[in-house]
Design an enzyme around this catalytic site. Structure first.
Site: not given
Ligand code: CIR
Length: 271
Positions: A68, A266, A25, A260, A169, A141
């Protein structure tokens, strides 16, 4: 009994599938394609940095049908021996939680609560734990029902919601750099979130303003600050270097997965 802030013994991480290149994503309208081999090298450097800080690494294999999946932070919130396994906000990510839940419960022996309510959503990237209280970004989200379940799961801590109008986020631009010190991006959304935190939180924090929002995502692990690399964010890396923080620092690369929207926090679940 609450553990000292930022002390961990284990990190759960997950390998990078080839599918991250085309199918992960993204927030941007145009995809900047991840170089998967470079991403794996950077991920290995990140994992080694955690190992060097004394953590045992539990690495789940990446799954091609879950592009992801390396972003394990979004799958659970772990605090004082309990793990809240989330219901990620984007439906394409819901399947990630099963392997994470299994390892937390069966291999690491945590007490697991699973967010199963249909209306609740949460990505761990929206959950900022300061050691004293939680802040939860209400984003695309994560919603109020998710925040309520977090509050029920961790009744010893207050939970304050912070609206996030732009960006993925809360922790994309606001994290804990050290005990009672928040790193906050200088962009308008980050500063808005910080004003909410300052006005509505139960405790006081010092702020470390970071020129690039993306570089405000840092980690405090076993007494060391893990932060952005100087070649990716020169101004922000300098801010970390020159800030009078009494902790050692280590720079970690994250150029590829940042394409991404992956950040440092994360990529692991810290226990
Ligand atoms: C997303 O859009 O869900 C992933 N491409 C990236 C998630 C990153 N998560 C985070 O920083 N906690």
């Amino acid at each position: 009994m609450a553990a000292a802030f930022g002390r961990y013994h284990t990190a759960v991480v997950r390998g990078i599938p080839d599918s991250v290149r085309y199918d992960a994503l993204i927030q941007a309208e145009q995809r900047d394609y991840v170089d998967v081999e470079k991403a794996r090298q950077e991920h290995a450097a990140y994992v080694q940095a955690l190992r060097d800080l004394g953590l045992k690494i539990v690495e789940l294999p990446g799954a091609e049908d879950l592009p992801d999946c390396p972003f394990v932070e979004d799958c659970a919130v772990v605090c004082n021996g309990t793990a809240l396994v989330t219901r990620p906000g984007h439906s394409s990510r819901r399947g990630e939680v099963h392997a994470v839940k299994k390892v937390l419960e069966e291999d690491l022996g945590l007490e697991v609560v699973h967010m199963v309510e249909d209306e609740a959503t949460m990505d761990g990237g929206d959950v900022l734990f300061t050691g004293k209280e939680f802040f939860v970004g209400l984003s695309n989200r994560t919603n109020e029902a998710g925040a309520r379940i977090l509050a029920e799961t961790f009744p010893d801590y207050s939970v304050t919601t912070v609206p996030i109008a732009r960006g993925l986020h809360l922790k994309c631009f606001c994290t804990m750099a050290a005990p009672d010190v928040m790193a906050v991006g200088e962009g308008p959304e980050a500063q808005r979130a910080w004003q909410e935190i300052r006005a509505r939180g139960d405790h006081k924090y010092a702020v470390l303003n970071i020129p690039d929002d993306g570089a405000a995502n840092c980690m405090f692990v076993n007494g060391t600050i893990m932060h952005c690399a100087a070649d990716e964010f020169p101004k922000s890396a300098k801010t970390f270097t020159s800030a009078r923080l009494e902790y050692p620092r280590v720079q970690v690369p994250n150029k590829e997965l940042a394409k991404v929207d992956g950040s440092l926090t994360c990529l692991s679940l810290l226990i």
